[in-house]
Design an enzyme around this catalytic site. Sequence first.
Site, PDB file in Angstrom:
ATOM      1  N   HIS A  91     -16.437  25.621  -9.944  1.00 35.68           N
ATOM      2  CA  HIS A  91     -15.443  26.638 -10.294  1.00 35.68           C
ATOM      3  C   HIS A  91     -14.855  27.274  -9.024  1.00 35.68           C
ATOM      4  O   HIS A  91     -13.652  27.495  -8.932  1.00 35.68           O
ATOM      5  CB  HIS A  91     -16.088  27.706 -11.185  1.00 35.68           C
ATOM      6  CG  HIS A  91     -15.106  28.517 -11.956  1.00 35.68           C
ATOM      7  ND1 HIS A  91     -15.475  29.600 -12.703  1.00 35.68           N
ATOM      8  CD2 HIS A  91     -13.758  28.417 -12.090  1.00 35.68           C
ATOM      9  CE1 HIS A  91     -14.383  30.122 -13.267  1.00 35.68           C
ATOM     10  NE2 HIS A  91     -13.339  29.424 -12.910  1.00 35.68           N
ATOM     11  N   ASP A 105     -19.049  30.408  -8.137  1.00 39.99           N
ATOM     12  CA  ASP A 105     -20.005  29.563  -8.859  1.00 39.99           C
ATOM     13  C   ASP A 105     -19.583  28.096  -8.837  1.00 39.99           C
ATOM     14  O   ASP A 105     -18.388  27.806  -8.788  1.00 39.99           O
ATOM     15  CB  ASP A 105     -20.190  30.053 -10.309  1.00 39.99           C
ATOM     16  CG  ASP A 105     -18.921  29.945 -11.158  1.00 39.99           C
ATOM     17  OD1 ASP A 105     -17.862  30.411 -10.695  1.00 39.99           O
ATOM     18  OD2 ASP A 105     -19.001  29.419 -12.275  1.00 39.99           O
ATOM     19  N   GLU A 138     -21.408  24.954 -18.249  1.00 37.24           N
ATOM     20  CA  GLU A 138     -22.026  26.185 -17.743  1.00 37.24           C
ATOM     21  C   GLU A 138     -23.531  25.958 -17.602  1.00 37.24           C
ATOM     22  O   GLU A 138     -24.183  25.486 -18.527  1.00 37.24           O
ATOM     23  CB  GLU A 138     -21.808  27.337 -18.734  1.00 37.24           C
ATOM     24  CG  GLU A 138     -20.387  27.842 -18.805  1.00 37.24           C
ATOM     25  CD  GLU A 138     -20.044  28.872 -17.729  1.00 37.24           C
ATOM     26  OE1 GLU A 138     -20.930  29.249 -16.919  1.00 37.24           O
ATOM     27  OE2 GLU A 138     -18.871  29.295 -17.706  1.00 37.24           O
TER      28      GLU A 138
HETATM   29 ZN   LIG Z   1     -17.314  29.856 -13.582  1.00 34.20          ZN
END
Ligand SMILES: [Zn+2]
Length: 301
Positions: free
Chosen positions: A209, A219, A171
């Site tokens: 993603h 994203d 992330e």
């Molecule tokens: Zn994501």
Amino acid sequence: MKNAIYSLFILLLIASCGSNPHKATEKEYIEKLKVLKDKISEHESKTLPVVSKTVISIDTSYSNVLYRFSDTITKTGNKTLQNGRETEWIGTVNFNLRKPNFIILHHTAQDSIEQTIRTFTLTRTQVSAHYIIGDDGRVIQMLNDYLRAWHAGTGSWGKIKDMNSNSIGIELDNNGSEPFSEAQITSLMALLSKLQKEFNIPKENIIGHADIAPSRKKDPSALFPWKTLSENGFGLWPDDTLEPAPSDFNIVQALRIIGYDTNNLKATITAFKLHYIQNEVDSVIDEKTINTIYSIYKKSL
Ligand SMILES: [Zn+2]
């Protein structure tokens, strides 16, 4: 008397060895398992090239969950099958841990790294990732690489549906509309290089993603520097001069071969353009889109 008991013990030992000729390898199996158990509970900091140390957030609840899984991997014994037959347990001595084979990149869509850490440490959110990278380049590890984080959700790549089981989730602390900082991308590439080497992950298996969940996710955003990553050996990028696709080129088939789910073609085209034609993120299939799909398709073969 003592001697008699000793003889009886030896006799029993021989008898038990006789009934299970695999006792010696069983011991080896258990010893090997112990080493692997230690490996999945590893949580010390590791140094990445060019960036500061990573930190793993370790607390009692993390250790408790881990304890449950060490029980799971040490389980041996028989299971009953549908046809009534029992499986027989004979431990092999040749094995190790399964390795991740994909890296999935995300942006957090949150305002701070602290907010994301909080999200990943609350049971009710049911989401997590292995790493979070701050916009200052700080790298936080929240889960051992060998364990399954909950970052991918519903989605697929090629024929694989359970992406969480074979991937590492990273992330990037980014709200989705701001540029990614140089420090963050430098740390990301240092981490990718370490993971890629360690697990032998092919460059085309570093994806976003939105690539695996085109109908649900956006994203990382169009501001994500996929081109820079590809220049450094992570992920794919189309050729600068696009070769025209043959007239019978089938874009749906090509997108499937690349890995995309094409059930919702508009969403798939948009996700493809979010990744590869970042200044034109829509579902329009123009010549540039077709030729870009052709370029990525050739690199995926
Ligand atoms: Zn994501």
